[in-house]
Write a protein that holds these residues in place. Structure first.
Motif, PDB file in Angstrom:
ATOM      1  N   GLN A 137       0.833  -1.186   0.094  1.00  0.00           N
ATOM      2  CA  GLN A 137      -0.148   0.086   0.020  1.00  0.00           C
ATOM      3  C   GLN A 137       0.848   1.335  -0.098  1.00  0.00           C
ATOM      4  OE1 GLN A 137      -2.365  -0.958   3.590  1.00  0.00           O
ATOM      5  NE2 GLN A 137      -4.164  -1.562   2.141  1.00  0.00           N
ATOM      6  N   GLY A 138       2.298   1.214   0.117  1.00  0.00           N
ATOM      7  CA  GLY A 138       2.883   2.305   0.054  1.00  0.00           C
ATOM      8  C   GLY A 138       2.997   3.023   1.348  1.00  0.00           C
ATOM      9  N   LYS A 139       2.967   2.320   2.356  1.00  0.00           N
ATOM     10  CA  LYS A 139       2.909   2.823   3.888  1.00  0.00           C
ATOM     11  C   LYS A 139       4.165   2.447   4.439  1.00  0.00           C
ATOM     12  CE  LYS A 139      -2.287   2.833   4.334  1.00  0.00           C
ATOM     13  NZ  LYS A 139      -3.431   2.518   5.002  1.00  0.00           N
ATOM     14  N   GLY A 140       5.264   2.961   4.076  1.00  0.00           N
ATOM     15  CA  GLY A 140       6.347   2.697   4.554  1.00  0.00           C
ATOM     16  C   GLY A 140       6.703   2.741   6.137  1.00  0.00           C
ATOM     17  N   PRO A 141       6.457   3.841   6.711  1.00  0.00           N
ATOM     18  CA  PRO A 141       6.748   3.839   8.190  1.00  0.00           C
ATOM     19  C   PRO A 141       5.705   2.720   9.038  1.00  0.00           C
ATOM     20  CG  PRO A 141       6.424   5.909   7.422  1.00  0.00           C
ATOM     21  CD  PRO A 141       5.910   4.922   6.079  1.00  0.00           C
ATOM     22  N   GLU A 142       4.651   2.535   8.402  1.00  0.00           N
ATOM     23  CA  GLU A 142       3.762   1.692   9.095  1.00  0.00           C
ATOM     24  C   GLU A 142       4.037   0.094   8.867  1.00  0.00           C
ATOM     25  OE1 GLU A 142       2.764   3.938   7.246  1.00  0.00           O
ATOM     26  OE2 GLU A 142       1.124   5.183   8.136  1.00  0.00           O
ATOM     27  N   GLY A 189      16.172  -3.820   5.484  1.00  0.00           N
ATOM     28  CA  GLY A 189      16.090  -3.221   4.223  1.00  0.00           C
ATOM     29  C   GLY A 189      15.142  -1.827   4.142  1.00  0.00           C
ATOM     30  N   LEU A 190      13.977  -2.022   4.891  1.00  0.00           N
ATOM     31  CA  LEU A 190      12.861  -1.230   4.696  1.00  0.00           C
ATOM     32  C   LEU A 190      13.418   0.206   5.652  1.00  0.00           C
ATOM     33  CD1 LEU A 190      10.216  -0.199   3.599  1.00  0.00           C
ATOM     34  CD2 LEU A 190       9.165  -1.300   5.638  1.00  0.00           C
ATOM     35  N   TYR A 191      14.174  -0.270   7.018  1.00  0.00           N
ATOM     36  CA  TYR A 191      14.746   0.809   7.634  1.00  0.00           C
ATOM     37  C   TYR A 191      15.753   1.720   6.818  1.00  0.00           C
ATOM     38  CZ  TYR A 191      16.955   2.775  11.795  1.00  0.00           C
ATOM     39  OH  TYR A 191      17.492   3.611  12.826  1.00  0.00           O
ATOM     40  N   VAL A 192      16.640   1.011   6.024  1.00  0.00           N
ATOM     41  CA  VAL A 192      17.578   1.510   5.371  1.00  0.00           C
ATOM     42  C   VAL A 192      17.159   2.442   4.317  1.00  0.00           C
ATOM     43  CG1 VAL A 192      19.633   1.330   3.697  1.00  0.00           C
ATOM     44  CG2 VAL A 192      19.578   0.002   5.866  1.00  0.00           C
ATOM     45  N   LYS A 193      16.032   1.841   3.522  1.00  0.00           N
ATOM     46  CA  LYS A 193      15.445   2.738   2.403  1.00  0.00           C
ATOM     47  C   LYS A 193      14.633   3.985   3.153  1.00  0.00           C
ATOM     48  CE  LYS A 193      11.948   2.297  -1.021  1.00  0.00           C
ATOM     49  NZ  LYS A 193      11.110   1.134  -1.807  1.00  0.00           N
ATOM     50  N   THR A 194      14.384   3.851   4.404  1.00  0.00           N
ATOM     51  CA  THR A 194      13.468   4.998   5.074  1.00  0.00           C
ATOM     52  C   THR A 194      14.450   5.922   5.609  1.00  0.00           C
ATOM     53  OG1 THR A 194      11.484   3.364   5.472  1.00  0.00           O
ATOM     54  CG2 THR A 194      11.574   5.481   6.792  1.00  0.00           C
ATOM     55  N   THR A 195      15.455   5.492   6.268  1.00  0.00           N
ATOM     56  CA  THR A 195      16.303   6.442   6.967  1.00  0.00           C
ATOM     57  C   THR A 195      17.635   6.634   6.304  1.00  0.00           C
ATOM     58  OG1 THR A 195      17.605   4.711   7.999  1.00  0.00           O
ATOM     59  CG2 THR A 195      15.445   5.506   9.234  1.00  0.00           C
ATOM     60  N   SER A 201      20.298   4.990   6.053  1.00  0.00           N
ATOM     61  CA  SER A 201      21.354   4.026   6.798  1.00  0.00           C
ATOM     62  C   SER A 201      20.899   3.036   7.523  1.00  0.00           C
ATOM     63  CB  SER A 201      22.419   5.113   7.146  1.00  0.00           C
ATOM     64  OG  SER A 201      22.100   5.395   8.657  1.00  0.00           O
ATOM     65  N   ALA A 202      21.860   2.341   7.671  1.00  0.00           N
ATOM     66  CA  ALA A 202      21.491   0.995   8.893  1.00  0.00           C
ATOM     67  C   ALA A 202      21.683   1.599  10.296  1.00  0.00           C
ATOM     68  CB  ALA A 202      22.183  -0.060   8.436  1.00  0.00           C
ATOM     69  N   GLU A 203      22.442   2.728  10.563  1.00  0.00           N
ATOM     70  CA  GLU A 203      22.664   3.254  11.730  1.00  0.00           C
ATOM     71  C   GLU A 203      21.341   3.387  12.611  1.00  0.00           C
ATOM     72  OE1 GLU A 203      24.739   7.093  13.839  1.00  0.00           O
ATOM     73  OE2 GLU A 203      25.107   6.498  11.920  1.00  0.00           O
ATOM     74  N   GLY A 204      21.555   2.902  13.559  1.00  0.00           N
ATOM     75  CA  GLY A 204      20.171   2.772  14.654  1.00  0.00           C
ATOM     76  C   GLY A 204      19.206   1.715  14.570  1.00  0.00           C
ATOM     77  N   PHE A 205      19.509   0.768  13.716  1.00  0.00           N
ATOM     78  CA  PHE A 205      18.575  -0.369  13.490  1.00  0.00           C
ATOM     79  C   PHE A 205      18.592  -1.517  14.556  1.00  0.00           C
ATOM     80  CE2 PHE A 205      17.480  -4.754  11.912  1.00  0.00           C
ATOM     81  CZ  PHE A 205      16.327  -4.606  11.530  1.00  0.00           C
ATOM     82  N   ASP A 206      19.671  -1.845  14.787  1.00  0.00           N
ATOM     83  CA  ASP A 206      20.102  -2.738  15.937  1.00  0.00           C
ATOM     84  C   ASP A 206      19.559  -2.101  17.127  1.00  0.00           C
ATOM     85  OD1 ASP A 206      21.316  -4.667  14.126  1.00  0.00           O
ATOM     86  OD2 ASP A 206      23.413  -3.748  14.761  1.00  0.00           O
ATOM     87  N   ALA A 207      19.678  -1.042  17.623  1.00  0.00           N
ATOM     88  CA  ALA A 207      19.367  -0.428  18.860  1.00  0.00           C
ATOM     89  C   ALA A 207      17.579  -0.530  18.854  1.00  0.00           C
ATOM     90  CB  ALA A 207      19.558   1.017  18.926  1.00  0.00           C
ATOM     91  N   ARG A 208      17.115  -0.132  17.729  1.00  0.00           N
ATOM     92  CA  ARG A 208      15.580  -0.308  17.572  1.00  0.00           C
ATOM     93  C   ARG A 208      15.180  -1.510  17.652  1.00  0.00           C
ATOM     94  NH1 ARG A 208      11.744   2.847  13.100  1.00  0.00           N
ATOM     95  NH2 ARG A 208       9.958   2.286  13.746  1.00  0.00           N
ATOM     96  N   LEU A 209      15.688  -2.759  16.950  1.00  0.00           N
ATOM     97  CA  LEU A 209      15.329  -3.846  17.302  1.00  0.00           C
ATOM     98  C   LEU A 209      15.505  -4.393  18.524  1.00  0.00           C
ATOM     99  CD1 LEU A 209      14.308  -6.499  15.666  1.00  0.00           C
ATOM    100  CD2 LEU A 209      16.843  -7.037  15.383  1.00  0.00           C
ATOM    101  N   GLU A 210      16.590  -4.038  19.305  1.00  0.00           N
ATOM    102  CA  GLU A 210      16.727  -4.557  20.621  1.00  0.00           C
ATOM    103  C   GLU A 210      15.726  -3.897  21.582  1.00  0.00           C
ATOM    104  OE1 GLU A 210      20.979  -3.606  21.613  1.00  0.00           O
ATOM    105  OE2 GLU A 210      21.626  -5.060  20.058  1.00  0.00           O
ATOM    106  N   ALA A 211      15.194  -2.763  21.394  1.00  0.00           N
ATOM    107  CA  ALA A 211      14.331  -2.042  22.112  1.00  0.00           C
ATOM    108  C   ALA A 211      12.874  -2.868  21.880  1.00  0.00           C
ATOM    109  CB  ALA A 211      14.061  -0.550  21.785  1.00  0.00           C
ATOM    110  N   ARG A 212      12.706  -3.284  20.605  1.00  0.00           N
ATOM    111  CA  ARG A 212      11.433  -4.079  20.300  1.00  0.00           C
ATOM    112  C   ARG A 212      11.527  -5.287  21.139  1.00  0.00           C
ATOM    113  NH1 ARG A 212       6.876  -2.255  19.658  1.00  0.00           N
ATOM    114  NH2 ARG A 212       6.740  -0.836  17.849  1.00  0.00           N
TER     115      ARG A 212
END
Length: 187
Positions: A137-142, A164-170, A172-183
């Motif tokens: 549906q093109g709803k990247g953040p959701e 892949g979507l995180y890198v496309k949205t932001t 870079s991959a910076e911060g991805f691991d921290a966000r995943l660990e928080a989840r």
């Protein structure tokens, strides 16, 4: 064999329903038991053949119809009856996945709504399918939010899709691991 045996025991339903080829039966099984292969997005993934999606839709339609018939319910062994609602929910997720494979976002969304109506809980499988729906549906953040939920529980290829979507949205991959660990800590 009873209708129960035909519809809900994987060792028997493929042969009893007489699917046309072993490859088609294999693809139906893949759809029914979780779609282990990624769906195609623009420039990404592998699209399962359309006939497999159609067969999965046919299979889920047959199962959903049977689950609503009193004659069928009488055939279900007493000890198995409590599992009917869960099987219905799985069939609705299968239906949503199949509609996503053929690019029908509206029908996939309806199947997910039916899943919730039938008592389905938003678990990792639901988050994964919802994430793929949001991508379509093109709803990247959701989509990213849902895929992160699924990735936190290491569901199928959700980690790769979320990354892949995180890198496309932001960018870079910076911060991805921290966000995943928080989840993962929220679980």
């Amino acid at each position: 064999k009873t209708a129960w045996d035909v519809m809900f025991w994987p060792s028997s339903w493929t042969s009893t329903l007489a699917w046309s080829t072993p490859a088609r039966a294999s693809n139906i099984r893949a759809l029914t038991w979780g779609l282990r292969r990624p769906m195609e997005l623009p420039g990404e993934g592998v699209r399962l053949e359309k006939s497999a999606a159609e067969a999965a839709l046919d299979y889920s339609a047959r199962g959903l119809k049977l689950a609503g018939e009193n004659e069928f319910l009488k055939e279900v062994p007493e000890e198995a009856r409590p599992y009917i609602p869960m099987i219905v929910q799985e069939l609705l997720l299968t239906k949503a996945k199949a509609y996503l494979l053929v690019g029908n976002a509206a029908e996939a969304a309806q199947a997910l709504e039916d899943f919730k109506t039938k008592g389905g809980k938003p678990d990792r499988a639901y988050a994964y399918v919802t994430g793929k729906l949001f991508i379509l549906q093109g709803k990247g953040p959701e989509a990213l939010e849902q895929l992160m939920l699924a990735a936190a529980e290491n569901y199928q290829d959700s980690l790769e899709l979320a990354h892949g979507l995180y890198v496309k949205t932001t960018g870079s991959a910076e911060g991805f691991d921290a966000r995943l660990e928080a989840r993962q800590r929220e679980l």
